[in-house]
Design a protein around this motif. Structure first.
Motif, PDB file in Angstrom:
ATOM      1  N   VAL A  62       1.012  -1.527  -0.267  1.00 48.53           N
ATOM      2  CA  VAL A  62      -0.051   0.439  -0.092  1.00 48.53           C
ATOM      3  C   VAL A  62       1.003   1.334  -0.080  1.00 48.53           C
ATOM      4  O   VAL A  62       0.701   2.359  -0.500  1.00 48.53           O
ATOM      5  N   GLN A  63       2.310   1.109   0.626  1.00 47.80           N
ATOM      6  CA  GLN A  63       3.225   2.444   0.528  1.00 47.80           C
ATOM      7  C   GLN A  63       3.408   2.536  -0.781  1.00 47.80           C
ATOM      8  O   GLN A  63       3.814   3.774  -1.196  1.00 47.80           O
ATOM      9  N   LEU A  64       3.772   1.917  -1.335  1.00 46.25           N
ATOM     10  CA  LEU A  64       4.091   1.430  -3.152  1.00 46.25           C
ATOM     11  C   LEU A  64       3.605   1.392  -3.712  1.00 46.25           C
ATOM     12  O   LEU A  64       3.509   1.226  -5.182  1.00 46.25           O
ATOM     13  N   ASP A  65       1.906   1.477  -3.766  1.00 41.72           N
ATOM     14  CA  ASP A  65       0.962   1.397  -4.830  1.00 41.72           C
ATOM     15  C   ASP A  65       0.663   0.255  -5.127  1.00 41.72           C
ATOM     16  O   ASP A  65       0.542   0.273  -6.749  1.00 41.72           O
ATOM     17  N   MET A  66       1.328  -0.652  -4.392  1.00 40.64           N
ATOM     18  CA  MET A  66       0.553  -1.944  -5.561  1.00 40.64           C
ATOM     19  C   MET A  66       0.130  -2.937  -5.714  1.00 40.64           C
ATOM     20  O   MET A  66       0.004  -3.628  -4.347  1.00 40.64           O
ATOM     21  N   LYS A  67      -1.394  -2.368  -5.906  1.00 43.68           N
ATOM     22  CA  LYS A  67      -2.216  -2.984  -5.668  1.00 43.68           C
ATOM     23  C   LYS A  67      -2.799  -4.031  -5.978  1.00 43.68           C
ATOM     24  O   LYS A  67      -3.148  -5.518  -5.316  1.00 43.68           O
ATOM     25  N   TYR A  76      -2.252  -6.427   9.402  1.00 38.66           N
ATOM     26  CA  TYR A  76      -3.795  -6.226   8.831  1.00 38.66           C
ATOM     27  C   TYR A  76      -4.309  -4.983   8.821  1.00 38.66           C
ATOM     28  O   TYR A  76      -4.874  -4.933   7.780  1.00 38.66           O
ATOM     29  N   ALA A  77      -4.733  -5.001  10.011  1.00 34.39           N
ATOM     30  CA  ALA A  77      -5.604  -3.861   9.803  1.00 34.39           C
ATOM     31  C   ALA A  77      -5.420  -2.329   9.484  1.00 34.39           C
ATOM     32  O   ALA A  77      -6.112  -1.301   8.597  1.00 34.39           O
ATOM     33  N   MET A  78      -4.465  -1.654  10.099  1.00 36.32           N
ATOM     34  CA  MET A  78      -3.436  -0.919   9.107  1.00 36.32           C
ATOM     35  C   MET A  78      -3.336  -0.500   7.854  1.00 36.32           C
ATOM     36  O   MET A  78      -3.714   0.125   7.452  1.00 36.32           O
ATOM     37  N   ALA A  79      -2.614  -1.628   7.642  1.00 43.06           N
ATOM     38  CA  ALA A  79      -2.866  -2.256   5.512  1.00 43.06           C
ATOM     39  C   ALA A  79      -4.200  -1.855   5.343  1.00 43.06           C
ATOM     40  O   ALA A  79      -4.120  -0.927   4.048  1.00 43.06           O
ATOM     41  N   LEU A  80      -4.832  -1.818   5.717  1.00 42.34           N
ATOM     42  CA  LEU A  80      -5.988  -2.444   5.162  1.00 42.34           C
ATOM     43  C   LEU A  80      -7.291  -1.388   5.072  1.00 42.34           C
ATOM     44  O   LEU A  80      -7.171  -0.556   4.591  1.00 42.34           O
ATOM     45  N   PHE A  81      -7.268  -0.159   6.349  1.00 44.03           N
ATOM     46  CA  PHE A  81      -7.387   0.870   6.303  1.00 44.03           C
ATOM     47  C   PHE A  81      -6.460   2.188   5.438  1.00 44.03           C
ATOM     48  O   PHE A  81      -7.632   2.983   4.599  1.00 44.03           O
ATOM     49  N   PHE A  82      -5.556   1.885   5.125  1.00 41.88           N
ATOM     50  CA  PHE A  82      -4.919   3.046   4.238  1.00 41.88           C
ATOM     51  C   PHE A  82      -4.823   2.454   2.972  1.00 41.88           C
ATOM     52  O   PHE A  82      -5.060   3.056   1.805  1.00 41.88           O
ATOM     53  N   ALA A  83      -5.372   0.878   2.623  1.00 44.35           N
ATOM     54  CA  ALA A  83      -5.907   0.613   1.033  1.00 44.35           C
ATOM     55  C   ALA A  83      -7.350   1.085   0.716  1.00 44.35           C
ATOM     56  O   ALA A  83      -7.400   1.430  -0.346  1.00 44.35           O
ATOM     57  N   SER A  84      -7.810   0.991   2.331  1.00 42.11           N
ATOM     58  CA  SER A  84      -9.013   1.648   1.619  1.00 42.11           C
ATOM     59  C   SER A  84      -9.322   3.071   1.301  1.00 42.11           C
ATOM     60  O   SER A  84     -10.062   3.892   0.564  1.00 42.11           O
ATOM     61  N   HIS A  85      -8.377   3.887   2.092  1.00 44.60           N
ATOM     62  CA  HIS A  85      -8.248   5.857   2.068  1.00 44.60           C
ATOM     63  C   HIS A  85      -7.246   5.564   0.186  1.00 44.60           C
ATOM     64  O   HIS A  85      -7.436   6.452  -0.062  1.00 44.60           O
ATOM     65  N   ARG A  86      -6.466   5.032   0.527  1.00 39.37           N
ATOM     66  CA  ARG A  86      -5.611   5.225  -1.233  1.00 39.37           C
ATOM     67  C   ARG A  86      -6.178   4.980  -2.509  1.00 39.37           C
ATOM     68  O   ARG A  86      -6.264   4.887  -2.872  1.00 39.37           O
ATOM     69  N   TRP A  87      -6.969   3.492  -2.591  1.00 46.75           N
ATOM     70  CA  TRP A  87      -7.402   3.030  -3.947  1.00 46.75           C
ATOM     71  C   TRP A  87      -9.005   2.883  -3.647  1.00 46.75           C
ATOM     72  O   TRP A  87      -9.805   3.323  -4.518  1.00 46.75           O
ATOM     73  N   GLY A  88     -10.083   2.765  -2.097  1.00 50.68           N
ATOM     74  CA  GLY A  88     -11.292   2.966  -2.297  1.00 50.68           C
ATOM     75  C   GLY A  88     -11.397   1.435  -2.002  1.00 50.68           C
ATOM     76  O   GLY A  88     -11.426   0.594  -2.021  1.00 50.68           O
ATOM     77  N   ASP A  89     -12.346   1.406  -1.197  1.00 56.05           N
ATOM     78  CA  ASP A  89     -13.300  -0.184  -0.931  1.00 56.05           C
ATOM     79  C   ASP A  89     -13.830  -0.627  -2.203  1.00 56.05           C
ATOM     80  O   ASP A  89     -14.483   0.223  -2.845  1.00 56.05           O
ATOM     81  N   GLY A  90     -13.370  -2.221  -2.045  1.00 58.12           N
ATOM     82  CA  GLY A  90     -14.576  -3.243  -2.889  1.00 58.12           C
ATOM     83  C   GLY A  90     -15.414  -3.328  -2.542  1.00 58.12           C
ATOM     84  O   GLY A  90     -15.668  -3.352  -1.296  1.00 58.12           O
ATOM     85  N   GLU A  91     -15.872  -4.861  -3.051  1.00 59.09           N
ATOM     86  CA  GLU A  91     -16.777  -5.818  -2.513  1.00 59.09           C
ATOM     87  C   GLU A  91     -15.841  -7.017  -1.714  1.00 59.09           C
ATOM     88  O   GLU A  91     -15.131  -7.342  -1.534  1.00 59.09           O
TER      89      GLU A  91
END
Length: 384
Positions: free
Chosen positions: A74-79, A127-142
């Motif tokens: 998530v820091q490197l934008d590697m979705k 896990y929890a911190m990376a997931l929050f960052f992913a939500s804010h950087r890329w948006g939530d999916g399903e």
């Protein structure tokens, strides 16, 4: 001012004279080696849409490494890599029944078979911190890619296991707000104390748990003052809740000394200094450690008691130790004075800069800590 308030992150590599081109090239090379090099990579794809990180010394996948990999991605934008690692974690490591329902099995074989059915809280934290960052950087999916909901679900389990007839035990001591080494145990691991994560959990998790995490951030900073030795700055791998080294011998060994797990504490203090800058006395620890180890890089190849007494026990992860001490330089303000505290920090950052990623069978832990230090010291380990 903290990066949380300003959005500005220090680039210590630039502060010591490295150019943007040099820094970018170093990061690119490290990412290529860590994720993609056929001989040295830690990350592996699995099927069409999953992937895992392997502990090369034990030939397994651990929640520690999996969650670390997600934070790096998530820091490197590697979705794509992030989603692959997360899906592998949810498919094979997540436990949906039994005493540890809602947690992740800390170790699995690389084919997904569980080696154990117990969790390790540092995995859930990352896990929890990376997931929050992913939500804010890329948006939530399903589904499992509704990142923010998944993070909230993890933290809910961590705090509320054992309540209302739910089996198992929480990962935090609800009375003293300290993270536990394993759920329900009577001691903690200083390197699991992540006040900079808890500050953000207190903003983003379920409303009813925000006050708890705000208090946990305060408690952890105070704990780090007590568990890091007043002269050496060293901390034990496992500690009692008052910060003292745990002297009880566990079935798998003695863990009251400064050894592998303990290295991460200084790096955590450095990142907390960068993100929030709140000082309860813990921000002095990195400089004490640097001065304890002195001017000889060979000092990081020996294990110690927390008072600095050397042990006849070589370290397993010298690059990991060097990396975490270098990352802790984030707690030391910049100065161009040759006699300043930053001159001490600069020495460690230079030593780190000149080290390549570790090769060989023990490279996993060292190279994970190396990657985090590389991101942090270049200003690329950020709040998203």
């Amino acid at each position: 001012m903290s990066a949380y308030k300003t959005g500005v992150y220090r680039n210590i590599f630039k502060e010591i004279g490295k150019t943007d081109a040099e820094i970018d090239a170093k990061i690119k090379e490290a990412v290529q080696t860590f994720f993609y090099d056929e001989e040295e990579r830690i990350y592996h794809t699995a099927g069409d849409d999953m992937g895992y990180l392997t502990d090369t010394g034990n030939d397994d996948a651990r929640t520690e490494g999996m969650s670390y990999g997600m934070m790096m991605c998530v820091q490197l934008d590697m979705k794509e890599e992030f989603d692959r690692i997360w899906k592998w974690s949810k498919t094979y490591m997540y436990m949906d029944e039994g005493e540890n329902e809602g947690y992740f099995a800390w170790s699995c074989q690389t084919d997904g078979k569980k080696n154990a059915y117990g969790p390790a809280p540092d995995g859930e934290e990352f896990y929890a911190m990376a997931l929050f960052f992913a939500s804010h950087r890329w948006g939530d999916g399903e589904g499992i890619f509704n990142y923010s909901q998944q993070a909230k679900d993890i933290l809910k389990a961590c705090l509320h296991k054992g309540e209302n007839g739910r089996p198992g035990a929480p990962m935090w001591n609800r009375e003293n707000h300290q993270v536990l080494f394993v759920p329900g145990c009577p001691h903690t691991d200083p390197s699991y104390h992540l006040p900079h994560f808890y500050e953000l959990f207190a903003e983003w998790t379920n409303e009813e748990d925000r006050e708890f995490f705000a208090k946990a951030a305060e408690v952890s900073r105070e704990f780090l003052v007590t568990t890091c030795h007043e002269k050496t700055g060293l901390n034990p791998e496992y500690a009692n809740f008052d910060g003292s080294p745990m002297d009880k011998v566990l079935p798998w060994g003695q863990f009251g000394d400064f050894f592998s797990d303990a290295y991460r504490t200084a790096a955590n203090i450095g990142l907390d200094a960068e993100w929030f800058g709140e000082d309860k006395g813990q921000l002095d620890v990195p400089l004490r450690m640097m001065r304890f180890f002195g001017t000889d890089l060979e000092a990081v190849r020996c294990a110690y008691k927390v008072d600095g007494t050397p042990l006849e026990r070589p370290v397993l992860h010298p690059l990991g130790l060097l990396s975490t001490i270098a990352q802790s330089a984030l707690a030391i303000p910049y100065s161009d004075d040759a006699d300043s505290d930053f001159a001490e920090a600069k020495k460690w950052v230079e030593w780190f800069w000149n080290q390549p990623l570790r090769k060989g069978v023990r490279r996993y832990y060292d190279n994970c800590l190396y990657m985090f230090a590389l991101l942090a010291l270049s200003g690329k380990y950020r709040i998203w």
